[in-house]
Write a protein that holds these residues in place. Structure first.
Motif, mmCIF file in Angstrom:
data_model
loop_
_atom_site.group_PDB
_atom_site.id
_atom_site.type_symbol
_atom_site.label_atom_id
_atom_site.label_comp_id
_atom_site.label_asym_id
_atom_site.label_seq_id
_atom_site.Cartn_x
_atom_site.Cartn_y
_atom_site.Cartn_z
ATOM 1 N N PRO A 61 67.279 -42.545 83.253
ATOM 2 C CA PRO A 61 68.325 -41.953 84.095
ATOM 3 C C PRO A 61 69.678 -41.925 83.393
ATOM 4 C CG PRO A 61 67.682 -44.138 84.892
ATOM 5 C CD PRO A 61 66.692 -43.749 83.859
ATOM 6 N N ARG A 62 70.251 -40.716 83.313
ATOM 7 C CA ARG A 62 71.572 -40.480 82.733
ATOM 8 C C ARG A 62 71.645 -40.838 81.244
ATOM 9 N NH1 ARG A 62 72.870 -43.670 86.834
ATOM 10 N NH2 ARG A 62 74.204 -45.016 85.578
ATOM 11 N N LYS A 63 70.509 -40.951 80.586
ATOM 12 C CA LYS A 63 70.525 -41.194 79.145
ATOM 13 C C LYS A 63 70.572 -39.872 78.392
ATOM 14 C CE LYS A 63 68.965 -45.703 77.863
ATOM 15 N NZ LYS A 63 68.216 -46.455 76.840
ATOM 16 N N SER A 75 67.053 -59.060 83.971
ATOM 17 C CA SER A 75 68.231 -59.696 83.391
ATOM 18 C C SER A 75 69.335 -58.686 83.123
ATOM 19 C CB SER A 75 67.841 -60.391 82.081
ATOM 20 O OG SER A 75 68.962 -60.929 81.425
ATOM 21 N N PHE A 76 68.946 -57.436 82.893
ATOM 22 C CA PHE A 76 69.894 -56.420 82.421
ATOM 23 C C PHE A 76 69.369 -55.057 82.858
ATOM 24 C CE2 PHE A 76 72.049 -53.584 79.594
ATOM 25 C CZ PHE A 76 73.104 -54.243 78.981
ATOM 26 N N ARG A 77 70.225 -54.214 83.399
ATOM 27 C CA ARG A 77 69.802 -52.845 83.733
ATOM 28 C C ARG A 77 69.893 -52.017 82.457
ATOM 29 N NH1 ARG A 77 68.481 -50.226 88.033
ATOM 30 N NH2 ARG A 77 69.055 -52.006 89.346
ATOM 31 N N THR A 78 68.735 -51.654 81.911
ATOM 32 C CA THR A 78 68.687 -51.063 80.570
ATOM 33 C C THR A 78 68.581 -49.548 80.554
ATOM 34 O OG1 THR A 78 66.265 -51.141 80.442
ATOM 35 C CG2 THR A 78 67.470 -53.127 79.777
ATOM 36 N N LYS A 79 68.097 -48.949 81.639
ATOM 37 C CA LYS A 79 67.798 -47.512 81.690
ATOM 38 C C LYS A 79 66.661 -47.119 80.744
ATOM 39 C CE LYS A 79 72.675 -46.404 82.580
ATOM 40 N NZ LYS A 79 73.828 -45.574 82.145
ATOM 41 N N ASN A 80 65.938 -48.100 80.228
ATOM 42 C CA ASN A 80 64.847 -47.815 79.300
ATOM 43 C C ASN A 80 63.603 -47.355 80.042
ATOM 44 O OD1 ASN A 80 66.493 -48.585 77.243
ATOM 45 N ND2 ASN A 80 65.421 -50.484 76.753
ATOM 46 N N ILE A 81 62.781 -46.595 79.333
ATOM 47 C CA ILE A 81 61.537 -46.087 79.906
ATOM 48 C C ILE A 81 60.382 -46.276 78.925
ATOM 49 C CG2 ILE A 81 62.683 -44.331 81.314
ATOM 50 C CD1 ILE A 81 61.334 -42.366 79.017
ATOM 51 N N GLY A 82 59.181 -46.170 79.470
ATOM 52 C CA GLY A 82 57.982 -46.006 78.673
ATOM 53 C C GLY A 82 57.338 -44.688 79.069
ATOM 54 N N SER A 83 56.852 -43.933 78.104
ATOM 55 C CA SER A 83 56.194 -42.652 78.362
ATOM 56 C C SER A 83 54.716 -42.793 78.029
ATOM 57 C CB SER A 83 56.830 -41.539 77.528
ATOM 58 O OG SER A 83 56.183 -40.296 77.748
ATOM 59 N N LEU A 84 53.847 -42.457 78.971
ATOM 60 C CA LEU A 84 52.409 -42.619 78.821
ATOM 61 C C LEU A 84 51.712 -41.270 78.995
ATOM 62 C CD1 LEU A 84 53.558 -45.439 79.684
ATOM 63 C CD2 LEU A 84 51.397 -45.849 80.848
ATOM 64 N N GLU A 117 77.286 -46.700 80.140
ATOM 65 C CA GLU A 117 77.020 -45.379 79.571
ATOM 66 C C GLU A 117 75.736 -45.366 78.767
ATOM 67 O OE1 GLU A 117 77.388 -41.428 78.457
ATOM 68 O OE2 GLU A 117 78.468 -42.561 79.982
ATOM 69 N N GLU A 118 75.508 -46.411 77.952
ATOM 70 C CA GLU A 118 74.414 -46.366 76.988
ATOM 71 C C GLU A 118 73.262 -47.304 77.307
ATOM 72 O OE1 GLU A 118 76.103 -47.027 73.153
ATOM 73 O OE2 GLU A 118 77.349 -45.236 73.215
ATOM 74 N N GLY A 119 73.383 -48.128 78.357
ATOM 75 C CA GLY A 119 72.301 -49.039 78.671
ATOM 76 C C GLY A 119 72.133 -50.078 77.593
ATOM 77 N N ALA A 120 70.872 -50.439 77.298
ATOM 78 C CA ALA A 120 70.595 -51.529 76.365
ATOM 79 C C ALA A 120 71.074 -51.234 74.961
ATOM 80 C CB ALA A 120 69.089 -51.814 76.341
ATOM 81 N N GLU A 121 71.167 -49.940 74.569
ATOM 82 C CA GLU A 121 71.574 -49.637 73.201
ATOM 83 C C GLU A 121 72.992 -50.106 72.899
ATOM 84 O OE1 GLU A 121 69.992 -47.361 75.039
ATOM 85 O OE2 GLU A 121 68.132 -47.190 73.938
ATOM 86 N N ALA A 122 73.804 -50.335 73.921
ATOM 87 C CA ALA A 122 75.182 -50.742 73.687
ATOM 88 C C ALA A 122 75.260 -52.027 72.901
ATOM 89 C CB ALA A 122 75.912 -50.912 75.026
#
Length: 442
Positions: free
Chosen positions: A137-139, A180-189, A296-301
């Motif tokens: 989301p929003r990435k 622990s952290f809202r990352t906005k990360n996903i997995g695609s299957l 803005e960037e999620g976990a990448e920040a």
């Protein structure tokens, strides 16, 4: 008065032929010059392949060549992060990216930090690939699975949003998610059926993880669930799980994923990670600038911080629902043990431990544990050098994988003062590629 020269129709035709010939010569020269320029922009360090199977691979069953690579999204490029790079502009990197993807001649490509899709998609189309793209989301960048249109068709797909996944059944929503952290990360299957067969194929998952083990456990659980939710035949398909996992072979997450017991030092690392970030609990006091970047960037920040210090956070409480060491081990065990293509494959190469090409050549890993034979580096920049990327396999019952070939890791000397680097690699990560074989389904 003598008449001036009057060219005949034949003379005019010959003159036109000469003009066209000159025009064609100029065009050819221009094309050749453009090709030289394009080839120079696309130049990368070639990869050797290592044959691991002493005998010919059986004709029956399924053989797959898979690659994984974090492309370094242009939206995440900052000069301060890559001070020694000579190719940070998109126009300087993109041709190297396309060349590297094509060079592996893979049946399946797992790509992370994918942006500028209006440029990439036509290149994949020309190379004969279809693809599935998904983003959090929003990435501004996402994950992509590409597959050869003449080899596979996609029959099912699913996107996992880690922030929304529950890891326990009791408590309020925040406790059930245990984040622990809202990352906005996903997995695609995706489920890819092998063309020409009615009952064989492969489950493929790609992801870009936050380094905490919980997301890896959720991914493994969801891959198993995705496979089992499909038709009866797909439950006998093997699974490939490849991507940027953001943890090293000596990390507790790697040990848990591979089924190894946690070492005392790894338990200490987990203890320090039991915090709750302001993206989960808005009452936590924050640094405004850092918080804005994280939103803005999620976990990448903060993923490039080698010390992995989570700022803007408080110590976790039992009511937050974060999984304990024992609960994490149980969640991983539910899905079974995975195999790493590189760790399993490079173990078969005589003398590889002394080659300077393995993680174990620079970090001490007990012989009985997994991880020592991962590549020496999969990310190499001025500020950080690490192994973060993997090709994992979750076998189906009765179908054990054979690692047939591997793209050989580069020596660290090839990376100079850090990637991206012209003529070497267009990303800060190094691609991985493996050729795998499974016997036919029973």
């Amino acid at each position: 008065m003598a008449k001036g020269y009057q060219p005949t129709p034949e003379d005019l035709a010959k003159a036109e032929q000469r003009r066209l010939k000159r025009e064609q010569a100029k065009a050819n020269a221009a094309q050749a010059s453009a090709k030289v320029v394009e080839d120079e922009r696309a130049r990368i360090l070639p990869r050797e392949w290592v044959d691991l199977s002493p005998e010919s691979v059986p004709a029956d069953g399924q053989k797959v060549r898979v690659m994984t690579w974090n492309l370094l999204a242009q939206t995440l490029v900052r000069r301060e992060l890559f001070p020694t790079s000579d190719c940070l502009k998109a126009s300087q990197r993109e041709h190297m990216l396309y060349r590297e993807i094509a060079s592996h001649n893979a049946d399946i490509c797992c790509l992370q930090e994918v942006d500028r899709t209006e440029k990439l998609f036509p290149e994949l189309e020309k190379a004969g690939y279809a693809w599935v793209y998904a983003a959090g989301p929003r990435k501004k960048h996402g994950c992509l699975i590409a597959f050869r249109k003449d080899a596979y068709q996609c029959t099912r797909q699913r996107v996992i949003t880690y922030d929304d996944q529950e890891v326990r059944e009791e408590g309020e929503q925040r406790a059930r998610r245990g984040s622990s952290f809202r990352t906005k990360n996903i997995g695609s299957l995706v489920a890819l059926q092998k063309l020409g067969t009615e009952d064989d194929g492969v489950i493929v998952a790609t992801t870009h993880l936050f380094w905490h083990p919980a997301q890896a456990a959720v991914l493994l659980r969801e891959v198993t669930k995705f496979r089992n939710d499909g038709p009866e035949s797909q439950r006998r398909w093997p699974s490939i799980i490849a991507g940027d996992f953001n943890f090293g072979p000596d990390d507790p997450a790697y040990a848990l994923l591979m089924g190894d017991a946690l070492l005392p030092e790894q338990k200490k690392r987990l203890d320090s990670s039991y915090v709750v970030h302001a993206t989960i609990d808005p009452t936590v006091a924050t640094d405004g600038a850092a918080q804005a970047e994280e939103e803005e960037e999620g976990a990448e920040a903060g993923e490039n911080d080698p010390d992995r210090v989570i700022v803007n956070a408080r110590p976790a409480q039992p009511s937050d629902g974060l999984l304990s060491d024992t609960e994490l081990e149980h969640l991983f065990r539910q899905s079974g043990r995975v195999i790493s293509a590189y760790d399993a494959g490079q173990r078969q190469v005589p003398g590889i431990s002394e080659s300077g090409l393995t993680f174990g050549s620079r970090v001490s890993v007990p012989q009985e544990r997994r991880g020592a034979f991962e590549p020496i580096y999969t990310s190499y920049t001025h500020y950080w050098q690490a192994v973060l990327d993997y090709i994992f396999v979750l076998d189906a019952p009765g179908r054990d994988v054979s690692v047939v070939r591997l793209a050989k890791p580069h020596r660290k000397e090839a990376f100079g003062e850090g990637l991206p680097k012209k003529g070497v690699c267009g990303s800060d990560h190094i691609s991985l590629a493996a050729e795998l074989h499974w016997p036919p389904p029973q």
